[in-house]
Design a protein around this motif. Structure first.
Motif, mmCIF file in Angstrom:
data_model
loop_
_atom_site.group_PDB
_atom_site.id
_atom_site.type_symbol
_atom_site.label_atom_id
_atom_site.label_comp_id
_atom_site.label_asym_id
_atom_site.label_seq_id
_atom_site.Cartn_x
_atom_site.Cartn_y
_atom_site.Cartn_z
ATOM 1 N N PHE A 8 75.501 62.802 -1.288
ATOM 2 C CA PHE A 8 75.699 61.658 -0.393
ATOM 3 C C PHE A 8 76.761 61.951 0.667
ATOM 4 O O PHE A 8 77.229 61.045 1.353
ATOM 5 C CB PHE A 8 76.141 60.411 -1.176
ATOM 6 C CG PHE A 8 75.295 60.062 -2.368
ATOM 7 C CD1 PHE A 8 73.913 60.183 -2.344
ATOM 8 C CD2 PHE A 8 75.884 59.608 -3.536
ATOM 9 C CE1 PHE A 8 73.146 59.865 -3.444
ATOM 10 C CE2 PHE A 8 75.122 59.273 -4.646
ATOM 11 C CZ PHE A 8 73.752 59.409 -4.599
ATOM 12 N N LEU A 66 80.787 56.564 -7.176
ATOM 13 C CA LEU A 66 79.747 57.101 -6.286
ATOM 14 C C LEU A 66 80.058 58.526 -5.848
ATOM 15 O O LEU A 66 79.150 59.340 -5.697
ATOM 16 C CB LEU A 66 79.554 56.184 -5.073
ATOM 17 C CG LEU A 66 78.888 54.855 -5.409
ATOM 18 C CD1 LEU A 66 78.978 53.899 -4.236
ATOM 19 C CD2 LEU A 66 77.441 55.057 -5.842
ATOM 20 N N LEU A 69 78.940 60.579 -8.724
ATOM 21 C CA LEU A 69 77.476 60.629 -8.729
ATOM 22 C C LEU A 69 76.974 61.590 -7.651
ATOM 23 O O LEU A 69 76.071 62.396 -7.894
ATOM 24 C CB LEU A 69 76.928 59.219 -8.503
ATOM 25 C CG LEU A 69 75.505 58.933 -8.925
ATOM 26 C CD1 LEU A 69 75.284 59.235 -10.395
ATOM 27 C CD2 LEU A 69 75.168 57.470 -8.644
ATOM 28 N N SER A 70 77.579 61.549 -6.491
ATOM 29 C CA SER A 70 77.221 62.443 -5.400
ATOM 30 C C SER A 70 77.422 63.909 -5.777
ATOM 31 O O SER A 70 76.673 64.781 -5.352
ATOM 32 C CB SER A 70 78.065 62.115 -4.159
ATOM 33 O OG SER A 70 77.749 62.958 -3.076
ATOM 34 N N SER A 75 75.073 59.524 -14.376
ATOM 35 C CA SER A 75 74.998 58.089 -14.137
ATOM 36 C C SER A 75 76.403 57.525 -14.055
ATOM 37 O O SER A 75 77.370 58.164 -14.466
ATOM 38 C CB SER A 75 74.232 57.398 -15.267
ATOM 39 O OG SER A 75 74.920 57.571 -16.492
ATOM 40 N N ILE A 93 75.779 51.004 -3.561
ATOM 41 C CA ILE A 93 74.679 51.585 -4.341
ATOM 42 C C ILE A 93 73.438 51.663 -3.452
ATOM 43 O O ILE A 93 72.733 52.677 -3.443
ATOM 44 C CB ILE A 93 74.412 50.772 -5.626
ATOM 45 C CG1 ILE A 93 75.550 50.985 -6.632
ATOM 46 C CG2 ILE A 93 73.068 51.148 -6.244
ATOM 47 C CD1 ILE A 93 75.506 50.035 -7.833
ATOM 48 N N THR A 96 73.777 54.474 -0.755
ATOM 49 C CA THR A 96 73.615 55.827 -1.308
ATOM 50 C C THR A 96 72.268 56.015 -2.007
ATOM 51 O O THR A 96 71.987 57.094 -2.518
ATOM 52 C CB THR A 96 74.751 56.145 -2.306
ATOM 53 O OG1 THR A 96 74.762 55.151 -3.335
ATOM 54 C CG2 THR A 96 76.104 56.197 -1.616
ATOM 55 N N ARG A 97 71.473 54.962 -2.045
ATOM 56 C CA ARG A 97 70.159 55.003 -2.700
ATOM 57 C C ARG A 97 70.274 55.524 -4.138
ATOM 58 O O ARG A 97 69.508 56.383 -4.578
ATOM 59 C CB ARG A 97 69.180 55.859 -1.907
ATOM 60 C CG ARG A 97 68.865 55.312 -0.536
ATOM 61 C CD ARG A 97 67.879 56.214 0.208
ATOM 62 N NE ARG A 97 67.511 55.650 1.476
ATOM 63 C CZ ARG A 97 68.143 55.904 2.620
ATOM 64 N NH1 ARG A 97 69.186 56.707 2.629
ATOM 65 N NH2 ARG A 97 67.730 55.361 3.748
ATOM 66 N N SER A 98 71.237 54.994 -4.855
ATOM 67 C CA SER A 98 71.516 55.487 -6.211
ATOM 68 C C SER A 98 71.246 54.438 -7.290
ATOM 69 O O SER A 98 71.783 54.540 -8.392
ATOM 70 C CB SER A 98 72.962 55.972 -6.290
ATOM 71 O OG SER A 98 73.865 54.963 -5.925
ATOM 72 N N ALA A 101 70.598 55.428 -10.928
ATOM 73 C CA ALA A 101 71.647 56.083 -11.706
ATOM 74 C C ALA A 101 72.935 55.268 -11.764
ATOM 75 O O ALA A 101 73.930 55.722 -12.312
ATOM 76 C CB ALA A 101 71.948 57.456 -11.110
#
Length: 187
Positions: A8, A66, A69-70, A75, A93, A96-98, A101
Motif C-alpha cells: 500500500f 495498516l 498489513l502493507s 491480518s 480499510i 487500502t482495499r484491505s 484482512a
C-alpha cells in the motif's frame, strides 16, 4: 499521513482533520512510524511482521496496523471505541482495499471480551498518553486470550514504560516526545 512501505506504499490515509475534540486522536506521525518499522524490520526481532496476526489496540486511524498489513502481515484487528476513530479506520480499510484482512472491533481496549479466535503475535498499543491505560489493556488482553505466548508488543507512550508482570522488556526508543517500548509476552 500515508503508508510508508509495502503493497500500500504511498497510499494517503484519511485525514483526522479537526476530528472530535473528545476523541483525543493523536496519530503516530509518518516519521515515528517509519522509524518504528525500521526497528521491527531491522533484524533485532527477526521478522515479526510477515504472516503475523496483528492486534492494534487504541487503533485511532489504524495507521500502525495498516502499515503492518502493507508489509506482509496476514491480518489485523483494530480495537477502538471512539466514533471518529471507527470512522477513520473503516475509511482507511477502504482506501487500502484491505477489507478481507482487516476487522474493526468497536470496543474499549480495556474491556475486551474473551477472544474466540487464535491469539495475536504482534500487538500495537497506543493508548492516550499518561493515563495508565496501557497496563490495563495489556492485562485484559492477556486474560482474554488475545495475546499469543512470545508475542511482540510495541507500546507508544509519552514516557518509557516498565514491563508489566508476564512481559519482558526488549528495547526502548525515543522519537521526539514519543517513547516506544518493545516487550515480549511470556510463554
Amino acid at each position: 499521513m500515508r503508508i510508508i512501505a509495502g503493497q500500500f506504499r504511498g497510499t494517503a490515509l484519511a485525514s483526522v482533520g479537526k476530528g472530535d475534540a473528545g476523541a483525543h486522536l493523536r496519530p503516530t506521525t509518518d516519521r515515528v512510524r517509519e522509524n518504528l518499522f525500521n526497528v521491527l524490520m531491522g533484524g533485532k526481532f527477526g521478522d515479526p511482521i510477515t504472516g503475523a496476526r496483528v492486534l492494534d489496540l487504541f487503533a485511532g486511524t489504524g495507521a500502525l496496523g495498516l502499515e503492518a498489513l502493507s508489509r506482509g502481515a496476514e491480518s489485523v484487528v483494530f480495537v477502538d471505541d471512539g466514533r471518529k476513530a471507527g470512522s477513520l479506520v473503516r475509511e482507511n480499510i477502504q482506501l487500502t482495499r484491505s477489507k478481507g484482512a482487516a476487522r474493526l472491533v468497536a470496543r474499549d481496549a480495556t474491556r475486551l471480551p474473551l477472544n474466540a479466535d487464535a491469539p495475536y503475535d504482534l500487538v500495537f498499543l497506543d493508548p492516550p498518553y499518561g493515563k495508565g491505560l496501557g497496563d490495563k489493556a495489556l492485562a485484559v488482553a492477556v486474560a482474554g486470550r488475545w495475546i499469543a505466548p512470545e508475542a511482540l508488543i510495541v507500546w507508544e507512550e509519552n514516557a518509557p514504560q516498565l514491563a508489566p508482570d508476564g512481559f519482558e522488556l526488549l528495547d526502548q526508543r525515543k522519537y521526539g516526545d514519543t517513547h516506544v517500548t518493545f516487550l515480549e509476552a511470556g510463554a
